[in-house]
Design a protein around this motif. Structure first.
Motif, PDB file in Angstrom:
ATOM      1  N   ASP A   1       0.958  -1.104  -0.113  1.00 58.34           N
ATOM      2  CA  ASP A   1      -0.045   0.085   0.065  1.00 58.34           C
ATOM      3  C   ASP A   1       1.047   1.297   0.057  1.00 58.34           C
ATOM      4  O   ASP A   1       0.372   2.500   0.168  1.00 58.34           O
ATOM      5  CB  ASP A   1      -0.882  -0.106   1.355  1.00 58.34           C
TER       6      ASP A   1
ATOM      7  N   SER B   1      -4.086   3.357  -7.828  1.00 61.74           N
ATOM      8  CA  SER B   1      -4.374   4.319  -7.244  1.00 61.74           C
ATOM      9  C   SER B   1      -4.564   4.293  -5.745  1.00 61.74           C
ATOM     10  O   SER B   1      -4.843   5.101  -4.903  1.00 61.74           O
ATOM     11  CB  SER B   1      -5.885   5.262  -7.676  1.00 61.74           C
ATOM     12  N   HIS B   2      -4.710   3.036  -5.191  1.00 60.28           N
ATOM     13  CA  HIS B   2      -4.546   2.841  -3.814  1.00 60.28           C
ATOM     14  C   HIS B   2      -3.432   2.751  -3.008  1.00 60.28           C
ATOM     15  O   HIS B   2      -3.246   2.870  -1.773  1.00 60.28           O
ATOM     16  CB  HIS B   2      -5.467   1.364  -3.421  1.00 60.28           C
TER      17      HIS B   2
ATOM     18  N   LYS C   1       0.000   4.546  -1.817  1.00 59.10           N
ATOM     19  CA  LYS C   1       0.579   5.990  -1.622  1.00 59.10           C
ATOM     20  C   LYS C   1       2.065   5.857  -2.010  1.00 59.10           C
ATOM     21  O   LYS C   1       2.842   4.898  -1.384  1.00 59.10           O
ATOM     22  CB  LYS C   1       0.455   6.319  -0.147  1.00 59.10           C
TER      23      LYS C   1
ATOM     24  N   ARG D   1      -7.027   9.293 -12.783  1.00 67.35           N
ATOM     25  CA  ARG D   1      -6.805   8.934 -11.143  1.00 67.35           C
ATOM     26  C   ARG D   1      -5.600   8.658 -11.003  1.00 67.35           C
ATOM     27  O   ARG D   1      -4.747   8.218 -11.453  1.00 67.35           O
ATOM     28  CB  ARG D   1      -7.783   7.621 -10.896  1.00 67.35           C
TER      29      ARG D   1
ATOM     30  N   ALA E   1      -2.305   8.380  -7.886  1.00 71.67           N
ATOM     31  CA  ALA E   1      -2.113   7.803  -6.430  1.00 71.67           C
ATOM     32  C   ALA E   1      -1.713   9.040  -5.634  1.00 71.67           C
ATOM     33  O   ALA E   1      -1.273  10.086  -6.118  1.00 71.67           O
ATOM     34  CB  ALA E   1      -0.633   6.780  -6.531  1.00 71.67           C
ATOM     35  N   GLN E   2      -2.064   8.960  -4.233  1.00 68.58           N
ATOM     36  CA  GLN E   2      -1.649   9.880  -3.548  1.00 68.58           C
ATOM     37  C   GLN E   2      -0.185   9.752  -3.345  1.00 68.58           C
ATOM     38  O   GLN E   2       0.664   8.824  -3.441  1.00 68.58           O
ATOM     39  CB  GLN E   2      -2.419   9.564  -2.068  1.00 68.58           C
TER      40      GLN E   2
END
Ligand code: PLP
Length: 313
Positions: A171, A192-193, A195, A223, A225-226
């Protein structure tokens, strides 16, 4: 396997087994990009690969780039250009005579070195200066310092694909950052999930975030990713080292068998352990840290590291 004129190894993924991480219920994996090639290791290859392809396809015979006297980028370029039958020129920041191991290797790989004064080197991003270099050295493909251009970013996306090919659940992906080109490629390619964490090796103004934002705006693809750049782990500034960092690195390498150097990867893992301790990386996290190589630079840092250790010990 990377699409290249010679075979590179696929980077192995190594799980760090460590009671500190177990106590905090964090899984840490290391994407060992330092092991893909004995010389052209880590993120260097990914940032150079499309630049060299681009130069070759456009009929250039020579590539030119910029770096300091211990630059991993210059070292890798000197070897990688040969794989594409390209000549290479390194414009080296002033104040050295070319006698250190990095530059000795670069010369041995066939690179021509041009020593620039500090004033001249300060013009390394200036297009007029690039034209002057073209006039002096003939037509050559110029790669910015650190491989910091769109080809460098696009090439770095491959690191994320290589991580995904191991088939583990993760993640967070973390990487040391200087220009931010590698970080931008990882963000671009991340699911996108996930980080993406950049650990800055620089002190002062956050040039990494603005550089990354520039690339992401140019390449916007829906979209994203953070991501975040962490600025508190430079240990005094770029290429600066302190006793706590060295002590951490020594213990980490002894416990895991993973070699680190203090400018990039040492600071990356130092930061990650601190983030686990202060719960910025929470229990249950599955983190992949990218080992970006740079171990050749250790040879130049060793005298300073010995001095700091001697002062403390
Ligand atoms: C070993 C190592 N890690 C990380 C980085 C940082 O890469 P970037 O400039 O793409 O942020 C560099 C610089 O190229 C490096 O040499």
């Amino acid at each position: 396997m990377i699409d290249s004129p010679i075979p590179f190894e696929k980077a192995p993924l190594q799980r760090v087994s460590d009671s500190f991480l177990d106590d905090h219920q964090v899984n840490l994996y290391v994407q060992r990009e330092d092991l893909i090639h004995p010389v052209i290791s880590g993120n260097k290859w990914y940032k150079l690969k499309l630049n060299l392809k681009h130069a070759k396809e456009r009929g250039f015979k020579t590539v030119l780039s910029f770096g300091g006297a211990y630059s991993n980028h210059i070292h890798a370029l000197s070897a990688a250009s040969g794989l594409f039958q390209l000549q290479s020129i390194g414009v080296i920041r002033g104040g050295c005579d070319g006698g250190n191991p990095t530059l000795r290797d670069a010369k041995a790989h066939g690179m021509q070195l041009h020593f620039a004064s500090r004033e001249e080197y300060a013009k390394r991003c200036n297009k007029l200066y690039w034209q002057q270099l073209q006039d002096i050295f003939g037509g050559c493909h110029i790669i910015p310092e650190g491989g910091n251009n769109i080809q460098g970013v696009l090439g770095s996306r491959e690191i994320m694909r290589s991580i995904q090919s191991h088939g583990i659940a993760f993640d967070r992906v973390a990487v040391a950052a200087a220009t931010g080109a590698t970080l931008a490629g990882l963000i671009q390619a991340a699911p996108s999930h996930v980080k993406v964490l950049g650990v800055s090796t620089l002190k002062g103004e956050d040039t990494i975030t603005s550089n990354v934002l520039g690339y992401l705006n140019d390449m916007a693809t829906g979209r994203m990713a953070q991501w975040q750049v962490f600025g508190g782990y430079h240990c005094g500034g770029y290429a600066k080292v302190n006793a706590r960092l060295l002590d951490f690195m020594e213990r980490f390498s002894a416990g895991t068998g993973i070699p680190l150097e203090p400018i990039y990867t040492g600071k990356l893992f130092y930061a990650l352990y601190d983030m686990v301790l202060n719960r910025q990386i929470p229990a249950g996290a599955n983190v992949v840290a990218v080992h970006t190589g740079g171990l050749q630079g250790l040879r130049g840092m060793q005298p300073l590291m010995d001095k700091i250790k001697a002062r403390v010990g």
